[in-house]
Design a protein around this motif. Structure first.
Motif, PDB file in Angstrom:
ATOM      1  N   LEU A  28       0.869  -1.168   0.000  1.00  0.00           N
ATOM      2  CA  LEU A  28       0.000   0.000   0.000  1.00  0.00           C
ATOM      3  C   LEU A  28       0.912   1.225   0.000  1.00  0.00           C
ATOM      4  O   LEU A  28       1.611   1.490   0.980  1.00  0.00           O
ATOM      5  N   SER A  55      -6.052  -0.338   3.768  1.00  0.00           N
ATOM      6  CA  SER A  55      -6.341   0.596   2.665  1.00  0.00           C
ATOM      7  C   SER A  55      -7.389   1.616   3.090  1.00  0.00           C
ATOM      8  O   SER A  55      -7.252   2.816   2.813  1.00  0.00           O
ATOM      9  N   VAL A  67      -2.345   0.577  -4.565  1.00  0.00           N
ATOM     10  CA  VAL A  67      -2.081  -0.735  -3.984  1.00  0.00           C
ATOM     11  C   VAL A  67      -1.586  -1.632  -5.106  1.00  0.00           C
ATOM     12  O   VAL A  67      -2.236  -1.740  -6.150  1.00  0.00           O
TER      13      VAL A  67
END
Length: 75
Positions: A28, A55, A67
């Motif tokens: 991420l 996230s 991502v």
């Protein structure tokens, strides 16, 4: 004296979720615009189970940029 569990080795990547020891499969990429330059990317690692929650945490703060699979984290 008690033995502690060994941490991840230098080639192992572990999920960034608190208490999770699962292998990371997602990267991420994020930045905090108040303290980072626009091109800077910090990386949290996530397993499949924690990808959405990590996230969402970053996205609520407008920090999440993208991502990607962990093997593509530096591209």
């Amino acid at each position: 004296m008690t033995a502690s569990a060994p941490g991840p080795g230098p080639d192992e990547m572990q999920c960034s979720a608190k208490g999770c020891r699962a292998e990371a499969v997602w990267a991420l990429r994020w930045n905090n615009p108040k303290i980072h330059t626009p091109d800077r990317r910090k990386i949290w690692l996530a397993c499949d189970e924690h990808r959405e929650s990590l996230s969402a945490f970053l996205d609520r703060r407008d920090f999440l940029k993208d991502v990607v699979p962990v093997e593509d984290r530096d591209t």
